[in-house]
Design a protein around this motif. Structure first.
Motif, PDB file in Angstrom:
ATOM      1  N   ALA A  28       0.829  -1.206   0.000  1.00 40.36           N
ATOM      2  CA  ALA A  28       0.000   0.000   0.000  1.00 40.36           C
ATOM      3  C   ALA A  28       0.864   1.257   0.000  1.00 40.36           C
ATOM      4  N   VAL A  29       1.954   1.240   0.748  1.00 40.97           N
ATOM      5  CA  VAL A  29       2.857   2.397   0.774  1.00 40.97           C
ATOM      6  C   VAL A  29       3.531   2.574  -0.581  1.00 40.97           C
ATOM      7  N   ARG A  30       3.932   1.491  -1.180  1.00 42.24           N
ATOM      8  CA  ARG A  30       4.525   1.599  -2.515  1.00 42.24           C
ATOM      9  C   ARG A  30       3.532   2.190  -3.510  1.00 42.24           C
ATOM     10  N   GLN A  31       2.260   1.820  -3.377  1.00 41.15           N
ATOM     11  CA  GLN A  31       1.236   2.375  -4.257  1.00 41.15           C
ATOM     12  C   GLN A  31       1.028   3.860  -3.996  1.00 41.15           C
ATOM     13  N   ARG A  32       1.088   4.268  -2.738  1.00 42.14           N
ATOM     14  CA  ARG A  32       0.981   5.696  -2.411  1.00 42.14           C
ATOM     15  C   ARG A  32       2.119   6.488  -3.045  1.00 42.14           C
ATOM     16  N   ILE A  33       3.322   5.947  -2.970  1.00 41.13           N
ATOM     17  CA  ILE A  33       4.473   6.618  -3.570  1.00 41.13           C
ATOM     18  C   ILE A  33       4.292   6.734  -5.086  1.00 41.13           C
ATOM     19  N   ALA A  34       3.870   5.646  -5.693  1.00 40.74           N
ATOM     20  CA  ALA A  34       3.694   5.639  -7.149  1.00 40.74           C
ATOM     21  C   ALA A  34       2.635   6.645  -7.580  1.00 40.74           C
ATOM     22  N   LEU A  35       1.532   6.729  -6.838  1.00 47.26           N
ATOM     23  CA  LEU A  35       0.469   7.655  -7.188  1.00 47.26           C
ATOM     24  C   LEU A  35       0.934   9.103  -7.027  1.00 47.26           C
ATOM     25  N   ALA A  36       1.625   9.385  -5.923  1.00 45.74           N
ATOM     26  CA  ALA A  36       2.129  10.743  -5.709  1.00 45.74           C
ATOM     27  C   ALA A  36       3.134  11.127  -6.787  1.00 45.74           C
ATOM     28  N   ALA A  37       3.980  10.184  -7.162  1.00 44.41           N
ATOM     29  CA  ALA A  37       4.950  10.458  -8.229  1.00 44.41           C
ATOM     30  C   ALA A  37       4.228  10.749  -9.544  1.00 44.41           C
ATOM     31  N   HIS A  38       3.176  10.000  -9.826  1.00 45.77           N
ATOM     32  CA  HIS A  38       2.390  10.222 -11.043  1.00 45.77           C
ATOM     33  C   HIS A  38       1.780  11.621 -11.036  1.00 45.77           C
ATOM     34  N   VAL A  39       1.233  12.046  -9.899  1.00 45.96           N
ATOM     35  CA  VAL A  39       0.650  13.381  -9.772  1.00 45.96           C
ATOM     36  C   VAL A  39       1.708  14.448 -10.042  1.00 45.96           C
ATOM     37  N   ALA A  40       2.926  14.194  -9.594  1.00 42.60           N
ATOM     38  CA  ALA A  40       4.018  15.160  -9.765  1.00 42.60           C
ATOM     39  C   ALA A  40       4.715  15.043 -11.112  1.00 42.60           C
ATOM     40  N   ARG A  59       6.510  12.464 -12.066  1.00 43.99           N
ATOM     41  CA  ARG A  59       7.806  11.848 -11.803  1.00 43.99           C
ATOM     42  C   ARG A  59       7.735  10.347 -12.022  1.00 43.99           C
ATOM     43  N   ASP A  60       8.886   9.762 -12.264  1.00 41.60           N
ATOM     44  CA  ASP A  60       9.012   8.320 -12.335  1.00 41.60           C
ATOM     45  C   ASP A  60       9.002   7.773 -10.904  1.00 41.60           C
ATOM     46  N   PRO A  61       8.091   6.876 -10.560  1.00 38.00           N
ATOM     47  CA  PRO A  61       8.077   6.314  -9.195  1.00 38.00           C
ATOM     48  C   PRO A  61       9.409   5.695  -8.791  1.00 38.00           C
ATOM     49  N   ARG A  62      10.174   5.252  -9.757  1.00 39.99           N
ATOM     50  CA  ARG A  62      11.474   4.645  -9.443  1.00 39.99           C
ATOM     51  C   ARG A  62      12.488   5.673  -8.956  1.00 39.99           C
ATOM     52  N   SER A  63      12.166   6.958  -9.083  1.00 39.31           N
ATOM     53  CA  SER A  63      13.072   8.006  -8.602  1.00 39.31           C
ATOM     54  C   SER A  63      12.909   8.256  -7.105  1.00 39.31           C
ATOM     55  N   SER A 110       5.142   8.676   7.136  1.00 35.36           N
ATOM     56  CA  SER A 110       3.846   8.035   6.908  1.00 35.36           C
ATOM     57  C   SER A 110       2.735   9.046   6.626  1.00 35.36           C
ATOM     58  N   GLY A 111       2.721  10.158   7.365  1.00 31.58           N
ATOM     59  CA  GLY A 111       1.618  11.095   7.268  1.00 31.58           C
ATOM     60  C   GLY A 111       1.733  12.129   6.176  1.00 31.58           C
ATOM     61  N   ASP A 112       2.935  12.300   5.613  1.00 33.51           N
ATOM     62  CA  ASP A 112       3.107  13.379   4.630  1.00 33.51           C
ATOM     63  C   ASP A 112       3.937  12.960   3.419  1.00 33.51           C
ATOM     64  N   LEU A 113       3.997  11.662   3.140  1.00 32.63           N
ATOM     65  CA  LEU A 113       4.866  11.221   2.053  1.00 32.63           C
ATOM     66  C   LEU A 113       4.415  11.781   0.708  1.00 32.63           C
ATOM     67  N   GLU A 114       3.089  11.946   0.508  1.00 26.06           N
ATOM     68  CA  GLU A 114       2.610  12.490  -0.760  1.00 26.06           C
ATOM     69  C   GLU A 114       3.133  13.904  -0.979  1.00 26.06           C
ATOM     70  N   ALA A 115       3.053  14.745   0.060  1.00 22.52           N
ATOM     71  CA  ALA A 115       3.547  16.113  -0.043  1.00 22.52           C
ATOM     72  C   ALA A 115       5.039  16.123  -0.348  1.00 22.52           C
ATOM     73  N   ALA A 116       5.779  15.218   0.287  1.00 23.53           N
ATOM     74  CA  ALA A 116       7.227  15.158   0.079  1.00 23.53           C
ATOM     75  C   ALA A 116       7.569  14.732  -1.344  1.00 23.53           C
ATOM     76  N   VAL A 117       6.873  13.724  -1.851  1.00 22.84           N
ATOM     77  CA  VAL A 117       7.143  13.252  -3.213  1.00 22.84           C
ATOM     78  C   VAL A 117       6.823  14.344  -4.226  1.00 22.84           C
ATOM     79  N   ILE A 118       5.710  15.038  -4.025  1.00 23.65           N
ATOM     80  CA  ILE A 118       5.341  16.122  -4.937  1.00 23.65           C
ATOM     81  C   ILE A 118       6.407  17.213  -4.945  1.00 23.65           C
ATOM     82  N   GLU A 119       7.035  17.441  -3.793  1.00 25.15           N
ATOM     83  CA  GLU A 119       8.052  18.486  -3.694  1.00 25.15           C
ATOM     84  C   GLU A 119       9.477  17.992  -3.974  1.00 25.15           C
ATOM     85  N   GLY A 120       9.614  16.740  -4.429  1.00 24.46           N
ATOM     86  CA  GLY A 120      10.921  16.310  -4.922  1.00 24.46           C
ATOM     87  C   GLY A 120      11.688  15.322  -4.078  1.00 24.46           C
ATOM     88  N   ALA A 121      11.073  14.735  -3.056  1.00 22.47           N
ATOM     89  CA  ALA A 121      11.786  13.744  -2.244  1.00 22.47           C
ATOM     90  C   ALA A 121      12.339  12.625  -3.122  1.00 22.47           C
TER      91      ALA A 121
END
Length: 232
Positions: free
Chosen positions: A10-22, A24-28, A204-215
């Motif tokens: 589920a966390v991997r899916q959250r990362i992938a979705l946030a990367a898609h919104v931004a 970005r390649d989820p592999r980054s 856990s609580g803000d990974l989407e915001a972090a990925v969107i901003e370049g984590a």
């Protein structure tokens, strides 16, 4: 432990979705599973599900875990992400692959001096207090360039980037602000000639915001392993 495996997916899916919104390649974006307070058996289960990088905050607990998982050592990457006292730097220098929480030159110098010659350079991040909390560890943003340059010059260390633990915020726009600041600081340091590749931000609580901003690396514990019990 089906819950742990489900949570990890589920966390991997959250990362992938946030990367898609931004865009970005989820592999980054690398996932660091924060296993502090959880047993070595949980790490073994997560490893079997494809997870390789694990984060720890407490030196003695981590050393016990590393020893218990010695058979997997070549396939695990251990990251120290908690505050580091000078008297605990030697075992960290000897047993970890990464340290994210360097906010004093003294600590970096000790890690450099204590890193064994037979190991690869220790990957380190400078911790920045991106939200200005008096209670938080981390150097002030305006002091990061000086410290980063000094750390980059030390032998047996490899400066990789910046890390922050911002103040919790309720909505994604508020969560994005300190991550945006850290990313801007990262870009500034790169333009100053530092070869950085890592932005360690988001939990856990803000990974989407972090990925969107370049984590490039998010540190997730509770969303994978469950609520922590600190009674021990």
């Amino acid at each position: 432990m089906p819950d742990l495996i489900h949570n990890l997916d589920a966390v991997r899916q959250r990362i992938a979705l946030a990367a898609h919104v931004a865009g970005r390649d989820p592999r980054s974006v690398e996932l660091l599973a924060v296993s502090k307070t959880f047993p070595a058996e949980d790490v073994r289960v997560a490893h079997a599900a494809g997870q390789r990088a694990f984060g720890e905050n407490y030196v003695q607990e981590a050393l016990t875990k590393i020893e218990a998982l010695a058979d997997l050592r070549a396939d695990l990457e251990w990251h120290f992400i908690g505050p580091l006292q000078s008297n605990k730097s030697k075992p960290v220098a000897e047993n970890f692959d990464w340290v994210h929480s360097v906010d004093r030159l003294k600590i970096a110098e000790r890690l450099s001096a204590q890193r064994p010659d037979n190991l690869l350079p220790l990957n380190v991040c400078v911790q920045v207090n991106a939200s200005g909390e008096a209670s938080k560890s981390g150097i002030e943003p305006g002091e990061a360039l000086e410290l980063a340059r000094a750390v980059a010059a030390l032998p047996r260390l490899r400066l990789r980037g910046l890390m922050s633990i911002p103040e919790p915020a309720g909505d994604i726009e508020a969560q994005r602000a300190p991550h945006r600041l850290l990313h801007a600081l990262f870009e500034q340091l790169c333009t100053e000639g530092l070869a950085l590749d890592t932005l360690s931000m988001g939990m856990s609580g803000d990974l989407e915001a972090a990925v969107i901003e370049g984590a490039t690396l998010v540190r997730v514990g509770t969303a994978i392993f469950g609520a922590r019990d600190y009674s021990n």
